[in-house]
Design an enzyme around this catalytic site. Structure first.
Site, PDB file in Angstrom:
ATOM      1  N   GLN A  11      -7.851   6.211   5.199  1.00 26.22           N
ATOM      2  CA  GLN A  11      -6.693   6.774   4.500  1.00 26.22           C
ATOM      3  C   GLN A  11      -5.610   7.190   5.491  1.00 26.22           C
ATOM      4  O   GLN A  11      -4.420   7.043   5.222  1.00 26.22           O
ATOM      5  CB  GLN A  11      -7.114   7.978   3.653  1.00 26.22           C
ATOM      6  CG  GLN A  11      -5.996   8.562   2.800  1.00 26.22           C
ATOM      7  CD  GLN A  11      -5.522   7.610   1.703  1.00 26.22           C
ATOM      8  OE1 GLN A  11      -6.264   6.717   1.305  1.00 26.22           O
ATOM      9  NE2 GLN A  11      -4.307   7.812   1.228  1.00 26.22           N
ATOM     10  N   GLU A  20       1.660   5.009 -10.861  1.00 23.98           N
ATOM     11  CA  GLU A  20       0.992   3.855 -10.270  1.00 23.98           C
ATOM     12  C   GLU A  20       0.290   3.093 -11.390  1.00 23.98           C
ATOM     13  O   GLU A  20      -0.668   3.600 -11.989  1.00 23.98           O
ATOM     14  CB  GLU A  20      -0.022   4.282  -9.203  1.00 23.98           C
ATOM     15  CG  GLU A  20       0.634   4.923  -7.986  1.00 23.98           C
ATOM     16  CD  GLU A  20      -0.367   5.210  -6.868  1.00 23.98           C
ATOM     17  OE1 GLU A  20      -1.584   4.999  -7.094  1.00 23.98           O
ATOM     18  OE2 GLU A  20       0.063   5.645  -5.777  1.00 23.98           O
ATOM     19  N   HIS A  26      -9.700   8.130  -3.349  1.00 22.47           N
ATOM     20  CA  HIS A  26     -10.419   6.938  -2.909  1.00 22.47           C
ATOM     21  C   HIS A  26     -11.640   7.340  -2.082  1.00 22.47           C
ATOM     22  O   HIS A  26     -12.583   6.557  -1.944  1.00 22.47           O
ATOM     23  CB  HIS A  26      -9.497   6.024  -2.100  1.00 22.47           C
ATOM     24  CG  HIS A  26      -8.635   5.136  -2.938  1.00 22.47           C
ATOM     25  ND1 HIS A  26      -9.126   4.061  -3.653  1.00 22.47           N
ATOM     26  CD2 HIS A  26      -7.303   5.168  -3.198  1.00 22.47           C
ATOM     27  CE1 HIS A  26      -8.138   3.465  -4.314  1.00 22.47           C
ATOM     28  NE2 HIS A  26      -7.024   4.125  -4.053  1.00 22.47           N
TER      29      HIS A  26
END
Length: 257
Positions: free
Chosen positions: A124, A222, A161
């Site tokens: 990330q 998103e 995530h």
């Protein structure tokens, strides 16, 4: 004598005007108070309805409702059983729901691409830094580049995530046109299908487009980012147009910890 009469008439007219204005103000205040009370009653009724229809077995502590965002970062990795799908890693517990989700899209006539699954904090960090550097390369100053990056990418330690429960899933045709992942992907029927049917498989579109939702998540819309929360939770969240943050608050207020 006429002057006195005119004086009295004027004085009486003035009183009448004052009385009418005062009476009108009272009516307006009463009407406003009634509207406020009506709105409060409707709001309380809506909240009660939401609580009454909550999935009874859902709790804040459930694994599928783990929350990671800017306000709830994780500085250490989350350990879970990983499984590989299309060279991406996900939590093994969502393998079947994700497989069924994509199979449903296939039956409907849409090929899908799993763009991203689990990302470690280190991964990330790279995604975040790459975006920041690209924005600066496009001519933005550091402050503007950072602001734009933070609006679309979670800072390291703040990305869900990390949970292995979030996937970036796109209609293959939508991804072909927008390989960098853009909100406009929802122009495609494939992406519309994924968004519409996600809850049937236990997923929700995590980052919604309305301003209230954006203020809660801290991330702009998103159209490709789906999060597994379980079917009952997903259907409830979609029905009431809730972010995960808002849903968890409802569960907390209902004592479902």
């Amino acid at each position: 004598m006429k002057m006195r009469s005119k004086h009295w008439v004027g004085w009486i007219c003035g009183l009448i005007i004052i009385f009418v204005m005062a009476f009108g103000t009272i009516l307006h205040v009463n009407h406003s108070n009634k509207l406020v009370k009506k709105q409060q009653t409707m709001q309380k009724s809506s909240i009660k309805s939401q609580r009454d229809s909550l999935p009874k077995n859902s709790k804040l502590s459930d694994w599928q409702l783990i929350l990671i965002n800017k306000q709830h970062p994780r500085t250490s990795e989350i350990h879970f059983n990983q499984v590989t799908v299309d060279d991406k890693q996900i939590d093994q517990r969502i393998l079947k729901p994700l497989t069924d989700f994509r199979a449903g899209a296939k039956v409907a006539g849409y090929d899908t691409t799993l763009v991203s699954g689990y990302r470690s904090i280190a991964a990330q960090t790279k995604v975040y830094q790459d975006s920041l550097q690209q924005n600066e390369a496009n001519g933005m100053d550091r402050e503007t580049a950072t602001k734009l990056t933070k609006s679309v990418i979670q800072t390291p330690g703040s990305s869900e995530h990390q949970t292995g429960l979030a996937v970036d899933l796109a209609g293959s045709d939508a991804l072909a046109k927008y390989p960098a992942l853009m909100a406009q992907m929802d122009e495609f029927k494939s992406q519309k299908w994924l968004i519409k049917h996600a809850a049937d498989y236990g997923f929700v579109l995590r980052y919604l487009k309305d301003s209230k939702s954006i203020s809660q998540t801290g991330i702009d819309y998103e159209s490709w980012h789906f999060r597994y929360v379980g079917i009952a939770n997903a259907q409830y969240m979609v029905k009431h147009h809730l972010t995960l943050e808002a849903y968890r608050n409802i569960l907390r207020n209902a004592g479902q910890n």
